[in-house]
Design a protein around this motif. Structure first.
Motif, PDB file in Angstrom:
ATOM      1  N   SER A 142     -37.118 -13.664 -47.755  1.00  0.00           N
ATOM      2  CA  SER A 142     -37.794 -12.480 -47.240  1.00  0.00           C
ATOM      3  C   SER A 142     -37.696 -12.411 -45.720  1.00  0.00           C
ATOM      4  O   SER A 142     -37.405 -11.363 -45.144  1.00  0.00           O
ATOM      5  N   ARG A 143     -37.922 -13.530 -45.069  1.00  0.00           N
ATOM      6  CA  ARG A 143     -37.845 -13.595 -43.606  1.00  0.00           C
ATOM      7  C   ARG A 143     -36.429 -13.268 -43.139  1.00  0.00           C
ATOM      8  O   ARG A 143     -36.239 -12.503 -42.192  1.00  0.00           O
ATOM      9  N   SER A 144     -35.439 -13.825 -43.821  1.00  0.00           N
ATOM     10  CA  SER A 144     -34.050 -13.581 -43.454  1.00  0.00           C
ATOM     11  C   SER A 144     -33.691 -12.101 -43.605  1.00  0.00           C
ATOM     12  O   SER A 144     -33.042 -11.509 -42.744  1.00  0.00           O
ATOM     13  N   THR A 145     -34.151 -11.493 -44.699  1.00  0.00           N
ATOM     14  CA  THR A 145     -33.881 -10.069 -44.927  1.00  0.00           C
ATOM     15  C   THR A 145     -34.558  -9.212 -43.868  1.00  0.00           C
ATOM     16  O   THR A 145     -33.964  -8.246 -43.361  1.00  0.00           O
ATOM     17  N   LYS A 146     -35.772  -9.563 -43.488  1.00  0.00           N
ATOM     18  CA  LYS A 146     -36.502  -8.811 -42.460  1.00  0.00           C
ATOM     19  C   LYS A 146     -35.768  -8.873 -41.128  1.00  0.00           C
ATOM     20  O   LYS A 146     -35.628  -7.859 -40.435  1.00  0.00           O
ATOM     21  N   ILE A 147     -35.273 -10.027 -40.765  1.00  0.00           N
ATOM     22  CA  ILE A 147     -34.546 -10.198 -39.498  1.00  0.00           C
ATOM     23  C   ILE A 147     -33.260  -9.378 -39.506  1.00  0.00           C
ATOM     24  O   ILE A 147     -32.938  -8.687 -38.542  1.00  0.00           O
ATOM     25  N   LYS A 148     -32.518  -9.426 -40.619  1.00  0.00           N
ATOM     26  CA  LYS A 148     -31.265  -8.668 -40.712  1.00  0.00           C
ATOM     27  C   LYS A 148     -31.525  -7.169 -40.641  1.00  0.00           C
ATOM     28  O   LYS A 148     -30.782  -6.426 -40.002  1.00  0.00           O
ATOM     29  N   THR A 149     -32.592  -6.718 -41.304  1.00  0.00           N
ATOM     30  CA  THR A 149     -32.940  -5.294 -41.276  1.00  0.00           C
ATOM     31  C   THR A 149     -33.299  -4.856 -39.858  1.00  0.00           C
ATOM     32  O   THR A 149     -32.863  -3.790 -39.397  1.00  0.00           O
ATOM     33  N   ALA A 150     -34.074  -5.684 -39.152  1.00  0.00           N
ATOM     34  CA  ALA A 150     -34.455  -5.365 -37.771  1.00  0.00           C
ATOM     35  C   ALA A 150     -33.221  -5.300 -36.884  1.00  0.00           C
ATOM     36  O   ALA A 150     -33.104  -4.409 -36.031  1.00  0.00           O
ATOM     37  N   ASP A 151     -32.276  -6.216 -37.071  1.00  0.00           N
ATOM     38  CA  ASP A 151     -31.048  -6.217 -36.277  1.00  0.00           C
ATOM     39  C   ASP A 151     -30.220  -4.957 -36.554  1.00  0.00           C
ATOM     40  O   ASP A 151     -29.660  -4.365 -35.639  1.00  0.00           O
ATOM     41  N   LEU A 152     -30.146  -4.553 -37.815  1.00  0.00           N
ATOM     42  CA  LEU A 152     -29.397  -3.350 -38.168  1.00  0.00           C
ATOM     43  C   LEU A 152     -30.048  -2.109 -37.554  1.00  0.00           C
ATOM     44  O   LEU A 152     -29.356  -1.221 -37.050  1.00  0.00           O
ATOM     45  N   GLN A 153     -31.363  -2.031 -37.601  1.00  0.00           N
ATOM     46  CA  GLN A 153     -32.067  -0.881 -37.048  1.00  0.00           C
ATOM     47  C   GLN A 153     -31.898  -0.837 -35.535  1.00  0.00           C
ATOM     48  O   GLN A 153     -31.689   0.232 -34.957  1.00  0.00           O
ATOM     49  N   ALA A 154     -31.958  -1.992 -34.888  1.00  0.00           N
ATOM     50  CA  ALA A 154     -31.793  -2.031 -33.431  1.00  0.00           C
ATOM     51  C   ALA A 154     -30.370  -1.634 -33.042  1.00  0.00           C
ATOM     52  O   ALA A 154     -30.160  -0.931 -32.055  1.00  0.00           O
ATOM     53  N   GLY A 155     -29.395  -2.080 -33.814  1.00  0.00           N
ATOM     54  CA  GLY A 155     -28.001  -1.759 -33.527  1.00  0.00           C
ATOM     55  C   GLY A 155     -27.703  -0.290 -33.746  1.00  0.00           C
ATOM     56  O   GLY A 155     -26.831   0.286 -33.087  1.00  0.00           O
ATOM     57  N   ALA A 156     -28.418   0.351 -34.644  1.00  0.00           N
ATOM     58  CA  ALA A 156     -28.188   1.767 -34.924  1.00  0.00           C
ATOM     59  C   ALA A 156     -29.053   2.667 -34.041  1.00  0.00           C
ATOM     60  O   ALA A 156     -28.999   3.886 -34.147  1.00  0.00           O
ATOM     61  N   GLY A 157     -29.868   2.079 -33.185  1.00  0.00           N
ATOM     62  CA  GLY A 157     -30.720   2.856 -32.290  1.00  0.00           C
ATOM     63  C   GLY A 157     -31.915   3.450 -33.020  1.00  0.00           C
ATOM     64  O   GLY A 157     -32.472   4.443 -32.557  1.00  0.00           O
ATOM     65  N   LEU A 158     -32.271   2.914 -34.158  1.00  0.00           N
ATOM     66  CA  LEU A 158     -33.420   3.423 -34.890  1.00  0.00           C
ATOM     67  C   LEU A 158     -34.707   2.769 -34.402  1.00  0.00           C
ATOM     68  O   LEU A 158     -34.721   1.601 -34.065  1.00  0.00           O
ATOM     69  N   PRO A 159     -35.794   3.516 -34.376  1.00  0.00           N
ATOM     70  CA  PRO A 159     -37.074   2.908 -33.995  1.00  0.00           C
ATOM     71  C   PRO A 159     -37.597   2.027 -35.118  1.00  0.00           C
ATOM     72  O   PRO A 159     -37.302   2.250 -36.283  1.00  0.00           O
ATOM     73  N   PHE A 160     -38.426   1.075 -34.754  1.00  0.00           N
ATOM     74  CA  PHE A 160     -38.992   0.161 -35.752  1.00  0.00           C
ATOM     75  C   PHE A 160     -40.085   0.805 -36.469  1.00  0.00           C
ATOM     76  O   PHE A 160     -41.015   1.140 -36.547  1.00  0.00           O
TER      77      PHE A 160
END
Length: 160
Positions: A142-160
């Motif tokens: 779960s932690r790993s998936t959360k980190i990857k999702t946050a990285d993808l959102q940051a790379g796409a310029g999406l807000p958290f």
């Protein structure tokens, strides 16, 4: 004249690997009855047990790696009411002198079980410890998936 038949007591030893388990069978005096290889599948586990039983009554099986490559075989033997003990890996210094041999490791596992040197209970991979392990694995995933999702959102310029 009365004739009695004595049932031979068998001790097995198994050197475990990813694809193949190598098994050895000893009689009650430590005499080698045979060495054979079996697939690491349910069919292979059944064949291994039948092979050991062809020599007599299986009293004990020493398995190297009951918590890893030998986990499935350990569960199968437990279900068949066969006592399983955990066998430590062979001494590395001794192995260097004689060379690596799966049949020799299987025979040594059987001898360790028969002599009582291997006394640790085979890991069953169930109960409280297994439940905790499953929870820890889920948390890490779960932690790993959360980190990857946050990285993808940051790379796409999406807000958290």
């Amino acid at each position: 004249m009365t004739m009695t038949t004595l049932t031979r007591k068998i001790t097995g030893g198994v050197d475990t690997h990813l694809d193949v388990h190598v098994a050895a069978a000893l009689d009650e005096k430590g005499g080698l009855l045979g060495v054979e290889s079996f697939a690491t599948t349910l069919v292979g586990y059944r064949k291994l047990l039948r092979w050991l039983q062809s020599f007599g009554v299986v009293e004990l099986v020493g398995i190297e790696g009951t918590g890893s490559y030998g986990a499935g075989l350990t569960r199968h033997l437990h279900d068949a009411q066969v006592k399983v003990v955990e066998v430590d890996r062979p001494n590395r210094q001794a192995r260097r002198r004689t060379g690596k041999s799966d049949p020799a490791d299987a025979i040594e596992a059987a001898r360790a079980a028969l002599s009582g040197r291997a006394q640790g209970a085979g890991k069953t991979r169930d109960g409280k410890v297994e439940a905790i392990r499953a929870l820890v694995v889920a948390k890490r995933s779960s932690r790993s998936t959360k980190i990857k999702t946050a990285d993808l959102q940051a790379g796409a310029g999406l807000p958290f």
